[in-house]
Enzyme design. Structure first.
Site, mmCIF file in Angstrom:
data_model
loop_
_atom_site.group_PDB
_atom_site.id
_atom_site.type_symbol
_atom_site.label_atom_id
_atom_site.label_comp_id
_atom_site.label_asym_id
_atom_site.label_seq_id
_atom_site.Cartn_x
_atom_site.Cartn_y
_atom_site.Cartn_z
ATOM 1 N N HIS A 149 -4.010 4.282 0.272
ATOM 2 C CA HIS A 149 -4.923 4.967 1.202
ATOM 3 C C HIS A 149 -4.757 4.479 2.644
ATOM 4 O O HIS A 149 -5.182 5.124 3.579
ATOM 5 C CB HIS A 149 -6.387 4.859 0.729
ATOM 6 N N ASP B 132 2.339 -9.865 -1.569
ATOM 7 C CA ASP B 132 1.741 -9.405 -0.304
ATOM 8 C C ASP B 132 2.538 -10.034 0.833
ATOM 9 O O ASP B 132 3.525 -10.755 0.590
ATOM 10 C CB ASP B 132 0.240 -9.771 -0.209
ATOM 11 N N ARG C 208 -3.708 -1.355 -5.797
ATOM 12 C CA ARG C 208 -5.149 -1.130 -5.639
ATOM 13 C C ARG C 208 -5.500 -1.073 -4.154
ATOM 14 O O ARG C 208 -5.265 -2.022 -3.408
ATOM 15 C CB ARG C 208 -5.980 -2.221 -6.309
ATOM 16 N N PHE D 25 6.414 -4.336 0.707
ATOM 17 C CA PHE D 25 6.597 -3.257 -0.289
ATOM 18 C C PHE D 25 7.471 -2.097 0.178
ATOM 19 O O PHE D 25 7.725 -1.168 -0.574
ATOM 20 C CB PHE D 25 5.270 -2.776 -0.881
ATOM 21 N N GLY E 133 1.058 -5.422 -2.890
ATOM 22 C CA GLY E 133 0.064 -5.398 -1.793
ATOM 23 C C GLY E 133 -1.263 -5.877 -2.339
ATOM 24 O O GLY E 133 -2.323 -5.344 -2.025
ATOM 25 N N GLY E 134 -1.189 -6.920 -3.170
ATOM 26 C CA GLY E 134 -2.346 -7.356 -3.966
ATOM 27 C C GLY E 134 -3.356 -8.198 -3.222
ATOM 28 O O GLY E 134 -4.334 -8.649 -3.812
HETATM 29 C C1 LIG Z 1 -6.630 -2.774 1.566
HETATM 30 S S1 LIG Z 1 -5.727 -4.194 1.183
HETATM 31 C C2 LIG Z 1 -5.766 -4.210 -0.578
HETATM 32 C C3 LIG Z 1 -5.504 -5.549 -1.153
HETATM 33 C C4 LIG Z 1 -5.561 -5.630 -2.671
HETATM 34 N N1 LIG Z 1 -4.708 -4.674 -3.322
HETATM 35 C C5 LIG Z 1 -6.988 -5.485 -3.161
HETATM 36 O O1 LIG Z 1 -7.346 -4.438 -3.685
HETATM 37 O O2 LIG Z 1 -7.764 -6.453 -2.989
HETATM 38 C C6 LIG Z 1 -4.071 -3.744 1.553
HETATM 39 C C7 LIG Z 1 -3.092 -4.889 1.424
HETATM 40 O O3 LIG Z 1 -1.778 -4.407 1.754
HETATM 41 C C8 LIG Z 1 -1.109 -5.495 2.360
HETATM 42 N N2 LIG Z 1 0.096 -4.996 3.090
HETATM 43 C C9 LIG Z 1 0.140 -4.296 4.248
HETATM 44 N N3 LIG Z 1 1.417 -4.032 4.551
HETATM 45 C C10 LIG Z 1 2.188 -4.571 3.576
HETATM 46 C C11 LIG Z 1 3.581 -4.603 3.311
HETATM 47 N N4 LIG Z 1 4.457 -4.011 4.151
HETATM 48 N N5 LIG Z 1 4.040 -5.222 2.203
HETATM 49 C C12 LIG Z 1 3.144 -5.819 1.350
HETATM 50 N N6 LIG Z 1 1.811 -5.822 1.523
HETATM 51 C C13 LIG Z 1 1.328 -5.196 2.628
HETATM 52 C C14 LIG Z 1 -2.141 -6.088 3.273
HETATM 53 O O4 LIG Z 1 -1.781 -7.404 3.653
HETATM 54 C C15 LIG Z 1 -3.378 -6.039 2.362
HETATM 55 O O5 LIG Z 1 -3.511 -7.209 1.604
#
Ligand SMILES: C[S@@+](CC[C@H](N)C(=O)[O-])C[C@H]1O[C@@H](n2cnc3c(N)ncnc32)[C@H](O)[C@@H]1O
Length: 448
Positions: free
Chosen positions: A341, A290, A337, A322, A267-268
């Protein structure tokens, strides 16, 4: 908080003494910085020494407690109920480009007249003056001459810094503020108060939808202002979040001891955390995972930030959900990261379980996220000196605010150390250590 007048006097004296002593630490640090100035990039300025970080939070907590002790409670309550006016007034000026306009003027005249600001922003001059003077009282701008304004350290931090501006503005978007407006109604609704799903939060009440915030934005249309604002601001705002915390995440965990390890950034987003690690640790390899839209943006992000890493295969950009089986097995580090939350506990347990299934005996999960410090403290976190609350009181406020934004938008949560231990153990993992970092974000390490 003491109630009798004599106890209050004693507490006020201790707080003032604490302020006097701690200010000396800050002043010494400033003097040392003057001898060895740091490069003025937005990231470097956000990594204080350990002493400065500690002194800052003591001072913020002590000042907050002094105000609570001496101010008329009715004034404090009135301020609290109108706090939204402050953030909205500031956002208006940021959207209008005021910090950049004032920064441009710095080398010329040091300040900009209200008439020029009005002409350049298109905001009616009399109304703009009201906003600016109000924001001066909040420490956000300074009226240096009659009707002539300049940036302070705070608005100056946004000047020429689009990621920080996006991070500032995202909390004033309709997708964030409408669910907050519906929070009382949601928590007082007997049918919703105990809901834990991301489809049953204040967000759904606010937008009369059954979708989660993520699905609403992913499936929505750009003609919808709510969707458009988030799409425009979110990727850049995550880079703004990187400025706030990434230097400490890089400095306060022993990444160098991992050798030629692979870091899977789950989820980067575009992978902005990995670009920071890549600059400092030349042996680390990266996989950024992601959803498809984010990985598409990640391609251009890496081309601009670190084109070699893509060419040499040092970074792999991978579309991966994920909640599904983790394709990269036995990596040294799975990094999450600011991901957990966004999700209620049961979803976090699913995300962590998919990682546990892929881990080798020496793999670790690093959760880089805010950790809620309860007012009475936690055995796993450093406590503030008396008479401050163990969690550094006012210095912890931002984490609580973020927690409530997560609650209203997604039924998500910032978590205490004990809550991390709970979701980890439900996923068959143990909590190895909390690495307290010099930023609002710390690292919780999980192992098999
Ligand atoms: C708050 S952001 C954090 C992004 C990154 N980790 C950072 O710190 O810059 C949460 C991330 O989770 C991703 N996300 C949401 N649902 C997801 C899923 N089912 N599988 C993978 N990524 C996902 C979103 O696209 C988003 O990029």
């Amino acid at each position: 908080m003491p109630t009798s007048k004599s106890n209050r006097a004693q507490t006020l004296r201790s707080l003032v003494q604490l302020l006097v002593n701690t200010s000396e630490v800050v002043i010494k640090e400033w003097e040392a910085e003057e001898q060895h100035p740091q490069p003025d990039d937005h990231l470097a300025s956000s990594l204080p020494s350990h002493q400065l970080f500690e002194a800052r939070r003591i001072i913020v907590a002590a000042c907050g407690m002094c105000v609570d002790l001496v101010e008329d409670p009715r004034i404090r309550l009135q301020e609290l109920s109108e706090t939204f006016a402050l953030s909205q007034a500031f956002d208006t000026t940021v959207r209008a480009g005021v910090p950049d306009i004032l920064a441009e003027a710095m080398p010329r005249s040091g300040s900009v007249s209200a008439a020029e600001l009005s002409q350049r922003t298109g905001i009616d001059e009399k109304k703009l003056v009201r906003l600016m003077r109000f924001l001066c009282s909040g420490g956000l701008y300074e009226e240096v001459k009659y009707l002539d304004f300049a940036n302070t350290r705070m608005s100056g931090a946004l000047a020429g810094n689009p990621p920080a501006q996006a991070f500032q503005l995202i909390y004033g978007t309709k997708a964030v503020i409408e669910p907050l407006a519906y929070l009382p109604e949601t928590l007082l609704d007997p049918k919703m108060t105990s809901a834990t799903s991301a489809t049953e939060s204040a967000f759904q009440k606010a937008f009369k939808t059954k979708q989660t915030l993520w699905d609403f934005v992913e499936g929505g249309d750009d003609s919808d202002e709510v969707v458009r604002e988030i799409r425009q601001l979110f990727p850049l705002s995550m880079a703004g979040q990187t400025q706030l915390s990434s230097r400490s995440i890089v400095a306060d965990f022993p990444w160098g001891s991992l050798g030629e390890a692979t870091i899977v950034d789950v989820g980067g987003g575009v992978g902005s955390m990995c670009t920071e690690l890549a600059k400092v640790f030349p042996n680390l390899q990266f996989v950024v995972q992601d959803l498809a839209a984010a990985i598409e943006q990640a391609k251009s992000y890496w081309k601009a930030e670190d084109p070699k890493a893509l060419g040499t295969g040092r970074v792999e950009l991978m579309v991966h959900d994920f909640f599904k089986e983790q394709p990269v097995k036995g990596a040294a580090v799975y990094l999450l990261r600011c991901v957990l939350h966004d999700w209620p506990d049961d979803d976090c347990v699913k995300i962590l379980t998919r990682l546990r299934e892929a881990m080798a005996p020496d793999s670790r999960i690093l959760i880089a996220e805010m950790i809620i410090h309860p007012p009475l403290g936690s055995t796993q976190l450093k406590s503030a000196p008396a008479p401050l609350p163990a969690n550094y009181g006012r210095a912890s406020l931002m984490k609580g605010m973020h927690d409530i934004v997560m609650l209203s938008s997604l039924n998500g949560s910032e978590r205490t150390p004990e809550q991390f231990v709970d979701i980890a153990s439900r996923a068959g993992l143990r909590t190895e250590k909390i690495w307290e970092c010099r930023s609002p974000v710390s690292i919780t390490e999980l192992r098999l």
